[in-house]
Design a protein around this motif. Structure first.
Motif, PDB file in Angstrom:
ATOM      1  N   GLY A  66     -57.063  51.824  56.689  1.00 54.17           N
ATOM      2  CA  GLY A  66     -55.902  51.265  57.350  1.00 54.17           C
ATOM      3  C   GLY A  66     -56.076  51.201  58.853  1.00 54.17           C
ATOM      4  N   CYS A  67     -55.098  50.585  59.488  1.00 54.51           N
ATOM      5  CA  CYS A  67     -55.150  50.436  60.945  1.00 54.51           C
ATOM      6  C   CYS A  67     -54.123  51.317  61.646  1.00 54.51           C
ATOM      7  CB  CYS A  67     -54.946  48.965  61.334  1.00 54.51           C
ATOM      8  SG  CYS A  67     -53.355  48.300  60.871  1.00 54.51           S
ATOM      9  N   TYR A  68     -53.451  52.195  60.913  1.00 56.20           N
ATOM     10  CA  TYR A  68     -52.373  53.020  61.441  1.00 56.20           C
ATOM     11  C   TYR A  68     -52.930  54.339  61.973  1.00 56.20           C
ATOM     12  CZ  TYR A  68     -50.168  49.762  58.270  1.00 56.20           C
ATOM     13  OH  TYR A  68     -49.805  48.620  57.615  1.00 56.20           O
ATOM     14  N   ALA A  69     -53.122  54.426  63.260  1.00 59.06           N
ATOM     15  CA  ALA A  69     -53.718  55.634  63.850  1.00 59.06           C
ATOM     16  C   ALA A  69     -52.840  56.850  63.634  1.00 59.06           C
ATOM     17  CB  ALA A  69     -53.972  55.417  65.343  1.00 59.06           C
ATOM     18  N   ASP A  70     -51.515  56.675  63.617  1.00 61.23           N
ATOM     19  CA  ASP A  70     -50.641  57.825  63.431  1.00 61.23           C
ATOM     20  C   ASP A  70     -50.791  58.419  62.030  1.00 61.23           C
ATOM     21  OD1 ASP A  70     -49.410  55.570  62.310  1.00 61.23           O
ATOM     22  OD2 ASP A  70     -47.502  55.868  63.347  1.00 61.23           O
ATOM     23  N   ILE A  71     -50.949  57.589  61.020  1.00 61.53           N
ATOM     24  CA  ILE A  71     -51.191  58.098  59.660  1.00 61.53           C
ATOM     25  C   ILE A  71     -52.595  58.672  59.570  1.00 61.53           C
ATOM     26  CG2 ILE A  71     -51.369  57.475  57.222  1.00 61.53           C
ATOM     27  CD1 ILE A  71     -49.275  55.294  57.740  1.00 61.53           C
ATOM     28  N   ALA A  72     -53.571  57.956  60.097  1.00 67.88           N
ATOM     29  CA  ALA A  72     -54.965  58.417  60.053  1.00 67.88           C
ATOM     30  C   ALA A  72     -55.114  59.778  60.730  1.00 67.88           C
ATOM     31  CB  ALA A  72     -55.878  57.390  60.715  1.00 67.88           C
ATOM     32  N   GLU A  73     -54.451  59.962  61.846  1.00 66.70           N
ATOM     33  CA  GLU A  73     -54.557  61.236  62.571  1.00 66.70           C
ATOM     34  C   GLU A  73     -54.128  62.411  61.697  1.00 66.70           C
ATOM     35  OE1 GLU A  73     -53.553  62.790  67.005  1.00 66.70           O
ATOM     36  OE2 GLU A  73     -52.010  61.567  66.037  1.00 66.70           O
ATOM     37  N   ALA A  74     -53.075  62.228  60.919  1.00 67.52           N
ATOM     38  CA  ALA A  74     -52.601  63.295  60.034  1.00 67.52           C
ATOM     39  C   ALA A  74     -53.570  63.560  58.890  1.00 67.52           C
ATOM     40  CB  ALA A  74     -51.217  62.934  59.490  1.00 67.52           C
ATOM     41  N   LEU A  75     -54.396  62.562  58.541  1.00 66.40           N
ATOM     42  CA  LEU A  75     -55.355  62.712  57.443  1.00 66.40           C
ATOM     43  C   LEU A  75     -56.695  63.292  57.887  1.00 66.40           C
ATOM     44  CD1 LEU A  75     -54.757  59.278  55.681  1.00 66.40           C
ATOM     45  CD2 LEU A  75     -53.794  61.501  55.044  1.00 66.40           C
ATOM     46  N   LEU A  76     -56.969  63.280  59.188  1.00 69.67           N
ATOM     47  CA  LEU A  76     -58.278  63.725  59.691  1.00 69.67           C
ATOM     48  C   LEU A  76     -58.685  65.132  59.240  1.00 69.67           C
ATOM     49  CD1 LEU A  76     -58.560  62.325  63.331  1.00 69.67           C
ATOM     50  CD2 LEU A  76     -59.767  61.567  61.274  1.00 69.67           C
ATOM     51  N   PRO A  77     -57.772  66.117  59.193  1.00 70.06           N
ATOM     52  CA  PRO A  77     -58.218  67.453  58.778  1.00 70.06           C
ATOM     53  C   PRO A  77     -58.815  67.512  57.371  1.00 70.06           C
ATOM     54  CG  PRO A  77     -56.096  67.590  59.872  1.00 70.06           C
ATOM     55  CD  PRO A  77     -56.385  66.121  59.660  1.00 70.06           C
ATOM     56  N   ASP A  78     -58.416  66.606  56.494  1.00 69.12           N
ATOM     57  CA  ASP A  78     -58.942  66.582  55.129  1.00 69.12           C
ATOM     58  C   ASP A  78     -60.068  65.574  54.941  1.00 69.12           C
ATOM     59  OD1 ASP A  78     -57.093  68.497  54.243  1.00 69.12           O
ATOM     60  OD2 ASP A  78     -55.564  66.961  53.977  1.00 69.12           O
ATOM     61  N   CYS A  79     -60.508  64.972  56.022  1.00 66.94           N
ATOM     62  CA  CYS A  79     -61.492  63.896  55.978  1.00 66.94           C
ATOM     63  C   CYS A  79     -62.909  64.448  56.165  1.00 66.94           C
ATOM     64  CB  CYS A  79     -61.139  62.906  57.088  1.00 66.94           C
ATOM     65  SG  CYS A  79     -62.251  61.539  57.273  1.00 66.94           S
ATOM     66  N   ASP A  80     -63.834  64.006  55.314  1.00 71.58           N
ATOM     67  CA  ASP A  80     -65.249  64.371  55.458  1.00 71.58           C
ATOM     68  C   ASP A  80     -66.006  63.357  56.304  1.00 71.58           C
ATOM     69  OD1 ASP A  80     -64.938  66.538  53.639  1.00 71.58           O
ATOM     70  OD2 ASP A  80     -65.208  65.158  51.960  1.00 71.58           O
ATOM     71  N   HIS A  81     -65.620  62.082  56.160  1.00 66.89           N
ATOM     72  CA  HIS A  81     -66.327  60.991  56.828  1.00 66.89           C
ATOM     73  C   HIS A  81     -65.310  60.032  57.437  1.00 66.89           C
ATOM     74  CE1 HIS A  81     -69.949  62.259  54.713  1.00 66.89           C
ATOM     75  NE2 HIS A  81     -69.197  62.332  53.639  1.00 66.89           N
ATOM     76  N   LEU A  82     -65.507  59.684  58.697  1.00 66.69           N
ATOM     77  CA  LEU A  82     -64.669  58.712  59.379  1.00 66.69           C
ATOM     78  C   LEU A  82     -65.530  57.506  59.724  1.00 66.69           C
ATOM     79  CD1 LEU A  82     -61.982  57.882  60.733  1.00 66.69           C
ATOM     80  CD2 LEU A  82     -62.802  59.046  62.805  1.00 66.69           C
ATOM     81  N   LEU A  83     -65.113  56.341  59.254  1.00 64.14           N
ATOM     82  CA  LEU A  83     -65.804  55.093  59.555  1.00 64.14           C
ATOM     83  C   LEU A  83     -64.880  54.245  60.417  1.00 64.14           C
ATOM     84  CD1 LEU A  83     -67.224  54.309  55.998  1.00 64.14           C
ATOM     85  CD2 LEU A  83     -68.374  55.456  57.915  1.00 64.14           C
ATOM     86  N   PHE A  84     -65.345  53.901  61.597  1.00 65.15           N
ATOM     87  CA  PHE A  84     -64.592  53.078  62.540  1.00 65.15           C
ATOM     88  C   PHE A  84     -65.258  51.715  62.569  1.00 65.15           C
ATOM     89  CE2 PHE A  84     -63.779  52.617  67.409  1.00 65.15           C
ATOM     90  CZ  PHE A  84     -62.840  51.623  67.181  1.00 65.15           C
TER      91      PHE A  84
END
Length: 161
Positions: A66-84
């Protein structure tokens, strides 16, 4: 494996998410699914995050885009890989022009086409926008993430994943 994909509209997030999810044997999830109530009215961020977390509860592997940084930010702690995904505005515009009808978002292809000019203006504003959907905010998320992360600037690089 928990993969989070962010980027501009038309950057290829959905296409890449579908491919990676298929490889993992899971359904890809779009933040669009939980972000909006009616029309352009957004749900509160906490409600969107809770809805997304409920959708992935119990899943070993996740691919969320998604393109929603506010939602993505809340998901980062459970994220193994971030693709930009950041292939540039003109690539994104070209993708938007070729985008097939999205029946989950529009009642008809004609309705989707009627929104194309607004979408292209939105995509072109990406580098300057200071909201949750812009390059500045996506870049900031990418910079603070301490896990495995990749900024992909060429479509050819997506295939190498």
């Amino acid at each position: 494996m928990n993969i989070l994909i962010i980027g501009n509209s038309g950057s290829g997030k959905t296409t890449l998410a579908r491919r990676l999810a298929a490889e993992l044997g899971v359904a890809p999830l779009s933040m669009d699914r939980v972000a909006f109530a009616e029309g352009t009215q957004r749900h509160p961020v906490q409600a969107s995050v809770a809805a997304l977390q409920a959708l992935v509860q119990g899943q070993v592997h996740r691919v969320i885009e998604g393109c929603y940084a506010d939602i993505a930010e809340a998901l980062l702690p459970d994220c193994d890989h971030l693709l930009f995904l950041n292939p540039g505005v003109e690539v994104c515009v070209a993708h938007c022009r070729r985008r097939p009808w999205e029946p989950d978002k529009f009642a008809s292809a004609a309705e989707q086409d009627a929104h194309l000019d607004a979408l292209i203006a939105w995509v072109r504003a990406y580098p300057e926008r200071r909201d949750e959907y812009g390059l500045i905010r996506h870049r900031a998320l990418f910079e603070v993430f301490s896990g495995d992360k990749r900024e992909l600037r060429r479509i050819e690089d997506y295939a190498a994943l």
